[in-house]
Design a protein around this motif. Structure first.
Motif, PDB file in Angstrom:
ATOM      1  N   GLY A 162      61.510  42.289  64.233  1.00 30.40           N
ATOM      2  CA  GLY A 162      62.393  42.277  65.390  1.00 30.40           C
ATOM      3  C   GLY A 162      62.973  43.636  65.730  1.00 30.40           C
ATOM      4  O   GLY A 162      62.658  44.657  65.120  1.00 30.40           O
ATOM      5  N   GLU A 163      63.852  43.632  66.729  1.00 30.81           N
ATOM      6  CA  GLU A 163      64.451  44.871  67.215  1.00 30.81           C
ATOM      7  C   GLU A 163      65.562  45.370  66.294  1.00 30.81           C
ATOM      8  O   GLU A 163      65.863  46.558  66.265  1.00 30.81           O
ATOM      9  CB  GLU A 163      65.001  44.655  68.629  1.00 30.81           C
ATOM     10  N   VAL A 164      66.205  44.477  65.581  1.00 33.15           N
ATOM     11  CA  VAL A 164      67.212  44.860  64.586  1.00 33.15           C
ATOM     12  C   VAL A 164      66.474  45.017  63.265  1.00 33.15           C
ATOM     13  O   VAL A 164      66.043  44.030  62.668  1.00 33.15           O
ATOM     14  CB  VAL A 164      68.317  43.793  64.480  1.00 33.15           C
ATOM     15  N   SER A 165      66.295  46.261  62.806  1.00 30.70           N
ATOM     16  CA  SER A 165      65.371  46.496  61.696  1.00 30.70           C
ATOM     17  C   SER A 165      65.925  47.523  60.724  1.00 30.70           C
ATOM     18  O   SER A 165      66.894  48.227  61.000  1.00 30.70           O
ATOM     19  CB  SER A 165      64.023  46.991  62.241  1.00 30.70           C
ATOM     20  N   GLY A 166      65.280  47.605  59.578  1.00 29.15           N
ATOM     21  CA  GLY A 166      65.622  48.601  58.579  1.00 29.15           C
ATOM     22  C   GLY A 166      66.875  48.271  57.793  1.00 29.15           C
ATOM     23  O   GLY A 166      67.382  47.144  57.807  1.00 29.15           O
TER      24      GLY A 166
ATOM     25  N   VAL B  21      65.477  53.648  57.504  1.00 28.32           N
ATOM     26  CA  VAL B  21      66.831  53.515  58.053  1.00 28.32           C
ATOM     27  C   VAL B  21      66.860  52.418  59.111  1.00 28.32           C
ATOM     28  O   VAL B  21      67.750  51.556  59.123  1.00 28.32           O
ATOM     29  CB  VAL B  21      67.322  54.839  58.659  1.00 28.32           C
ATOM     30  N   GLY B  22      65.885  52.425  60.008  1.00 26.96           N
ATOM     31  CA  GLY B  22      65.831  51.407  61.051  1.00 26.96           C
ATOM     32  C   GLY B  22      66.805  51.677  62.174  1.00 26.96           C
ATOM     33  O   GLY B  22      67.303  52.796  62.357  1.00 26.96           O
ATOM     34  N   ALA B  23      67.104  50.623  62.934  1.00 25.33           N
ATOM     35  CA  ALA B  23      67.947  50.785  64.114  1.00 25.33           C
ATOM     36  C   ALA B  23      68.634  49.474  64.457  1.00 25.33           C
ATOM     37  O   ALA B  23      68.161  48.394  64.109  1.00 25.33           O
ATOM     38  CB  ALA B  23      67.100  51.238  65.305  1.00 25.33           C
TER      39      ALA B  23
END
Length: 406
Positions: A169-173, A123-125
């Motif tokens: 990176g911080e924006v993932s999934g 899902v990521g974040a």
């Protein structure tokens, strides 16, 4: 009130405002989605100043062009095809092996009110983009563009590439990709919540990582231009026989059945004996199934249970998937109607195939239940010699569009 008192009151108010500044506007999921999609967030959004960055403006121009091409080349034509060929779709649509591909789920089944997407990808974040370190926003936008490169050019995600892009990176999934597709499909996101399925298929809000055999996902509520509220679920889960046996994913799906199913660019996994459980679930719980030839082999449909409507041209699988040629599919597609769009691994319009399977009403005799069981598949039929399908033509450069490889 005297002038001196008024002046004192004003001075105190100004001092308080300096010491305790007014609380800023919240960064909403909808604004985040629009920003990632290269679309203007709301006027009071904390993301609004970031749209002045040349990196975001370049990103917005790129997505404006790419999605306009995709809309003209495929999505508008798919919606028109769907309107002409789907009489009364169910409220639920299932899209197994989907990755974050809401774009095509919405194009084929725009009248659904509940979408259930599932694949292995996490899902990521998506963090608060207004708080990313300097340069972080540009890196995030670049990763989103890379993740969407194949889908924009063709119609599928390249799995190996996506595994790298969606962990960078911080924006993932999958969540940022879902955000982009929702925004670019004209949807307004109203709420986003992490969800968990237990082994019995019970849905809980939150993310209890300790839950045994838990399936983690996300629930997004959104609305289109008509204001009708809809729900999108994405679950990160193993769809193999052992995976679905250990989880409650199919039990949850059964509570939403019957629905409609989409199977596209599915790596021919449903041809395998290791995916019989999910294959049988789709056959048993779908009123209609739209697929390309990477979906369920024709031999597993009961001929008395389904009516087939072939569209396009069947050339067999690309070289990456040898051994998946179906003579019965080829025979069926000799009477296919034309289509004016392309999907799947053979994404060019004149090479693509779409099979619409419509479930027939059961006459009460049980004769309609003709689907072979996974334990006793039909004996292989002798395959006549056939000409070798043409090798796939190399994809066009990215400027021509987008695509997915599953």
């Amino acid at each position: 009130m005297s002038l001196s008192v008024r002046a004192l009151t004003l001075a105190v108010a100004v001092l308080v405002a300096v010491i305790v500044p007014a609380r800023g506007a919240e960064v909403t999921a909808d604004d985040t989605a629009r920003f990632l999609a290269g679309m203007q967030p709301s006027a009071d959004s904390p993301l609004q100043p970031l749209t002045k960055d040349p990196a975001w403006q370049r990103h917005a121009r790129f997505f404006d062009s790419a999605f306009a091409q995709l809309e003209q080349r495929q999505l508008s034509k798919i919606r028109a095809w769907s309107d002409s060929n789907l009489a009364a779709p169910k409220p639920t649509m299932f899209y197994m092996f989907s990755g974050p591909d809401f774009l095509y789920a919405d194009a084929f089944y725009s009248k659904a009110t509940t979408y259930v997407l599932s694949a292995l990808e996490p899902v990521g974040a998506v963090p608060d983009l207004s708080r990313l370190p300097r340069g972080g926003v540009g890196a995030a936008l670049y990763n989103v563009e890379r993740s969407l490169g194949s889908v924009l050019s063709f119609s599928f995600f390249i799995t190996k590439q996506m595994k790298v892009d969606l962990h960078a990176g911080e924006v993932s999934g999958t969540l940022p990709i879902l955000y982009v597709f929702l925004a670019r499909s004209g949807k307004t996101i109203r709420d986003v919540k992490p969800v968990v399925l237990d082994a019995g298929g019970t849905l809980s809000i939150g993310a209890d990582a300790a839950a045994r055999n838990a399936v983690h996902g996300v629930r997004i509520t959104f609305a289109g231009s008509d204001g009708v509220e809809k729900t999108l679920y994405y679950f990160s889960t193993d769809l193999s026989n052992s995976g679905v046996k250990a989880s409650g994913f199919l039990k949850f799906c059964a509570t939403l059945a019957p629905g409609n199913s989409l199977i596209k660019s599915a790596s021919y996994l449903l041809h395998s004996g290791n995916f019989t459980t999910v294959r049988n679930f789709i056959l048993a719980n779908s009123a209609t199934i739209i697929q390309d030839d990477s979906g369920i082999p024709l031999a597993y449909y009961g001929s008395k249970k389904w009516r087939f409507f072939p569209f396009g041209r069947y050339l067999g699988p690309i070289d990456k998937f040898p051994g998946a040629y179906q003579e019965s599919y080829a025979e069926l597609f000799r009477r296919a109607q034309p289509i004016d769009f392309g999907i799947g691994y053979r994404w060019r319009t004149h090479e693509s195939n779409v099979l619409l399977s419509v479930r027939l009403p059961d006459d009460g005799t049980g004769a309609a239940e003709a689907t072979p069981s996974p334990e006793e598949p039909p004996p292989p039929r002798p395959r006549p010699r056939k000409p070798r399908p043409p090798a796939p033509i190399p994809p066009p450069p990215l400027r021509d569009g987008f695509w997915f490889w599953r």
